[in-house]
Motif scaffolding. Sequence first.
Motif, PDB file in Angstrom:
ATOM      1  N   UNK A 197     -56.070  45.966  23.008  1.00  0.00           N
ATOM      2  CA  UNK A 197     -55.676  45.467  24.335  1.00  0.00           C
ATOM      3  C   UNK A 197     -56.127  44.213  24.599  1.00  0.00           C
ATOM      4  N   UNK A 198     -55.262  43.033  24.888  1.00  0.00           N
ATOM      5  CA  UNK A 198     -55.680  41.739  25.018  1.00  0.00           C
ATOM      6  C   UNK A 198     -55.161  41.311  26.289  1.00  0.00           C
ATOM      7  N   UNK A 199     -55.843  39.985  26.831  1.00  0.00           N
ATOM      8  CA  UNK A 199     -55.532  39.624  28.267  1.00  0.00           C
ATOM      9  C   UNK A 199     -54.089  39.141  28.528  1.00  0.00           C
ATOM     10  N   UNK A 200     -53.511  38.739  27.275  1.00  0.00           N
ATOM     11  CA  UNK A 200     -52.210  38.259  27.343  1.00  0.00           C
ATOM     12  C   UNK A 200     -50.905  39.069  27.494  1.00  0.00           C
ATOM     13  N   UNK A 201     -51.442  40.514  27.194  1.00  0.00           N
ATOM     14  CA  UNK A 201     -50.490  41.765  27.511  1.00  0.00           C
ATOM     15  C   UNK A 201     -50.988  42.908  28.190  1.00  0.00           C
ATOM     16  N   UNK A 202     -50.722  42.750  29.515  1.00  0.00           N
ATOM     17  CA  UNK A 202     -51.299  43.592  30.294  1.00  0.00           C
ATOM     18  C   UNK A 202     -50.907  45.038  30.005  1.00  0.00           C
ATOM     19  N   UNK A 203     -52.139  46.049  29.950  1.00  0.00           N
ATOM     20  CA  UNK A 203     -51.811  47.358  29.516  1.00  0.00           C
ATOM     21  C   UNK A 203     -51.514  48.416  30.645  1.00  0.00           C
ATOM     22  N   UNK A 204     -51.134  49.293  30.198  1.00  0.00           N
ATOM     23  CA  UNK A 204     -50.808  50.592  30.843  1.00  0.00           C
ATOM     24  C   UNK A 204     -51.673  51.732  30.405  1.00  0.00           C
ATOM     25  N   UNK A 205     -52.654  52.352  31.119  1.00  0.00           N
ATOM     26  CA  UNK A 205     -53.511  53.274  30.124  1.00  0.00           C
ATOM     27  C   UNK A 205     -52.793  54.454  29.646  1.00  0.00           C
ATOM     28  N   UNK A 206     -51.717  54.921  30.535  1.00  0.00           N
ATOM     29  CA  UNK A 206     -50.839  55.985  30.042  1.00  0.00           C
ATOM     30  C   UNK A 206     -50.272  55.789  28.644  1.00  0.00           C
ATOM     31  N   UNK A 207     -49.688  54.401  28.415  1.00  0.00           N
ATOM     32  CA  UNK A 207     -48.994  54.150  27.271  1.00  0.00           C
ATOM     33  C   UNK A 207     -49.934  54.142  26.250  1.00  0.00           C
ATOM     34  N   UNK A 208     -51.083  53.765  26.433  1.00  0.00           N
ATOM     35  CA  UNK A 208     -52.293  53.878  25.273  1.00  0.00           C
ATOM     36  C   UNK A 208     -52.468  55.340  25.094  1.00  0.00           C
ATOM     37  N   UNK A 209     -52.721  56.200  26.138  1.00  0.00           N
ATOM     38  CA  UNK A 209     -52.979  57.427  25.945  1.00  0.00           C
ATOM     39  C   UNK A 209     -51.845  58.332  25.045  1.00  0.00           C
ATOM     40  N   UNK A 210     -50.711  57.741  25.432  1.00  0.00           N
ATOM     41  CA  UNK A 210     -49.427  58.436  24.693  1.00  0.00           C
ATOM     42  C   UNK A 210     -49.357  57.930  23.192  1.00  0.00           C
ATOM     43  N   UNK A 211     -49.650  56.868  22.718  1.00  0.00           N
ATOM     44  CA  UNK A 211     -49.698  56.575  21.531  1.00  0.00           C
ATOM     45  C   UNK A 211     -50.830  57.222  20.619  1.00  0.00           C
ATOM     46  N   UNK A 212     -51.847  57.443  21.350  1.00  0.00           N
ATOM     47  CA  UNK A 212     -52.861  58.300  20.766  1.00  0.00           C
ATOM     48  C   UNK A 212     -52.582  59.845  20.629  1.00  0.00           C
ATOM     49  N   UNK A 213     -51.955  60.304  21.486  1.00  0.00           N
ATOM     50  CA  UNK A 213     -51.352  61.716  21.632  1.00  0.00           C
ATOM     51  C   UNK A 213     -50.382  61.829  20.533  1.00  0.00           C
ATOM     52  N   UNK A 214     -49.474  60.825  20.253  1.00  0.00           N
ATOM     53  CA  UNK A 214     -48.506  60.855  19.197  1.00  0.00           C
ATOM     54  C   UNK A 214     -49.459  60.937  17.704  1.00  0.00           C
ATOM     55  N   UNK A 215     -50.499  60.202  17.646  1.00  0.00           N
ATOM     56  CA  UNK A 215     -51.103  60.294  16.555  1.00  0.00           C
ATOM     57  C   UNK A 215     -51.839  61.513  16.330  1.00  0.00           C
ATOM     58  N   UNK A 216     -52.182  62.305  17.383  1.00  0.00           N
ATOM     59  CA  UNK A 216     -52.746  63.619  17.310  1.00  0.00           C
ATOM     60  C   UNK A 216     -51.547  64.600  16.740  1.00  0.00           C
ATOM     61  N   UNK A 217     -50.545  64.325  17.322  1.00  0.00           N
ATOM     62  CA  UNK A 217     -49.403  65.207  16.998  1.00  0.00           C
ATOM     63  C   UNK A 217     -49.096  64.896  15.563  1.00  0.00           C
ATOM     64  N   UNK A 218     -49.356  63.878  15.019  1.00  0.00           N
ATOM     65  CA  UNK A 218     -49.347  63.758  13.538  1.00  0.00           C
ATOM     66  C   UNK A 218     -50.286  64.212  12.511  1.00  0.00           C
ATOM     67  N   UNK A 219     -51.479  64.776  13.148  1.00  0.00           N
ATOM     68  CA  UNK A 219     -52.599  65.257  12.594  1.00  0.00           C
ATOM     69  C   UNK A 219     -53.861  64.132  12.549  1.00  0.00           C
ATOM     70  N   UNK A 220     -53.586  63.120  13.131  1.00  0.00           N
ATOM     71  CA  UNK A 220     -54.677  62.072  13.373  1.00  0.00           C
ATOM     72  C   UNK A 220     -55.484  62.402  14.471  1.00  0.00           C
ATOM     73  N   UNK A 221     -56.995  62.964  14.299  1.00  0.00           N
ATOM     74  CA  UNK A 221     -57.422  63.259  15.485  1.00  0.00           C
ATOM     75  C   UNK A 221     -58.525  62.245  15.931  1.00  0.00           C
ATOM     76  N   UNK A 222     -58.460  60.797  15.190  1.00  0.00           N
ATOM     77  CA  UNK A 222     -59.271  60.071  15.801  1.00  0.00           C
ATOM     78  C   UNK A 222     -58.535  58.716  15.974  1.00  0.00           C
ATOM     79  N   UNK A 223     -59.120  57.660  16.784  1.00  0.00           N
ATOM     80  CA  UNK A 223     -58.288  56.499  17.005  1.00  0.00           C
ATOM     81  C   UNK A 223     -59.356  55.287  17.469  1.00  0.00           C
ATOM     82  N   UNK A 224     -59.063  54.225  17.089  1.00  0.00           N
ATOM     83  CA  UNK A 224     -59.720  52.926  17.310  1.00  0.00           C
ATOM     84  C   UNK A 224     -59.185  52.403  18.334  1.00  0.00           C
ATOM     85  N   UNK A 225     -59.668  52.043  19.312  1.00  0.00           N
ATOM     86  CA  UNK A 225     -58.978  51.089  20.427  1.00  0.00           C
ATOM     87  C   UNK A 225     -59.853  49.911  20.572  1.00  0.00           C
ATOM     88  N   UNK A 226     -59.189  48.735  20.168  1.00  0.00           N
ATOM     89  CA  UNK A 226     -59.952  47.336  20.363  1.00  0.00           C
ATOM     90  C   UNK A 226     -59.778  46.637  21.574  1.00  0.00           C
TER      91      UNK A 226
END
Length: 373
Positions: free
Chosen positions: A198-227
């Motif tokens: 998440x960077x200042x130049x691209x305002x984020x939507x927390x739902x979108x970030x959460x969605x990307x993490x949920x998709x990882x979970x569906x693929x069997x990845x139960x951890x995520x690194x968010x910078x």
Amino acid sequence: MAKLVGILTSGGDCPGLNAAIRAIGKACEDAYDIRLLGFLNGFRGLAQDKSIKLDSSMLSGILTIGGTILGTSRDKPHRMQIGGKTRDMTGAILETCERNHLDALVCLGGGGTQRNALRLEKAGLNVITLPKTIDNDIGYTDMSFGFDTAVGIATEAIDRLHSTATSHNRIIVVEVMGHGAGWLALEAGIAGGADAVLIPEIPYDIEVVADSIRRRTQRGKRFSIVVVAEGAVSRKEHIATSALWAERVAAKDPVSIESIEQKLKAYRAEHIGHTIQIAQKLEALTGLESRLTILGHVQRGGTPSAFDRVFATWLGTACARALHENNFGNMLALQNNEIISVPLKTVAGNKKRVPPDHPLIESAKLVGMSFGD
Ligand code: F6P
């Protein structure tokens, strides 16, 4: 008669400052018969005439040392806290230069320093600056020294956080520095294989970030690194500050730039701690346990990378040549693999932010990184 040149470091310290001081000093003394006087603690030392002679004994053994042997501060020549009062010390600075018979002044600093150097140039001093900052946000230079080292430190931290995040099936939110720019987060995020950045130049939507993490979970990845860059803003916060940013981009004179930056700073101060909220919201939205790590000043400390040593040495020797040639009023910059001179009036006030269409953003997205947009 040998020339005498003052030198100072100003703004936040960063790795590579000593390498630059050493290069300027050695080249000045050995090749151009120029002597250096080092002013202590940024513009404050210049205003109060506190200096040390930078002879070869002072310059020896400092190439690999972090920080700055001269000390630094965020003091501005025109607005300095002296005895509990804010004072314009420009006159005192001019007197110091006259008293010491200085032929020129070299200022090593970030964006604020470029603006202050321009003020002193306008007041009649011969000034040259070098670009330093871990934020990499100075305009008209492809890079500033200190940045490469900070990217390396942040990357190593992300690598280490990966193994603990995987072991515990957690989300780890890592806050990195960068002020109002996302360069450090972007590059460390790519180098460390972060899942979201998440960077200042691209305002984020927390739902979108959460969605990307949920998709990882569906693929069997139960951890995520968010910078998260310290200046990252949500879409909501962006709407609240966008008018100020538009004013900031349009502003040309240093006084209005500074007043707008103060307002942005005040807004950020009100929202301090927003990275903990990001971690908490992601935990609530994904059901994964989350933790927050703030890297803070670790990113600015310690020995410079090999790249920063080489880069600072290159800039430093180019600075010595410019002093010899009386080529003043410029910042020395890296452009297309060459060191060139850019007028201070062009550089001052021009912040380099990450363009949302930067090739690295596209590249990061293609390897699956989310920016929350
Ligand atoms: O400009 C360099 C920087 O490290 C920024 O990334 C950060 O926002 C700021 O300095 C921190 O400043 P200080 O050391 O004064 O807290």
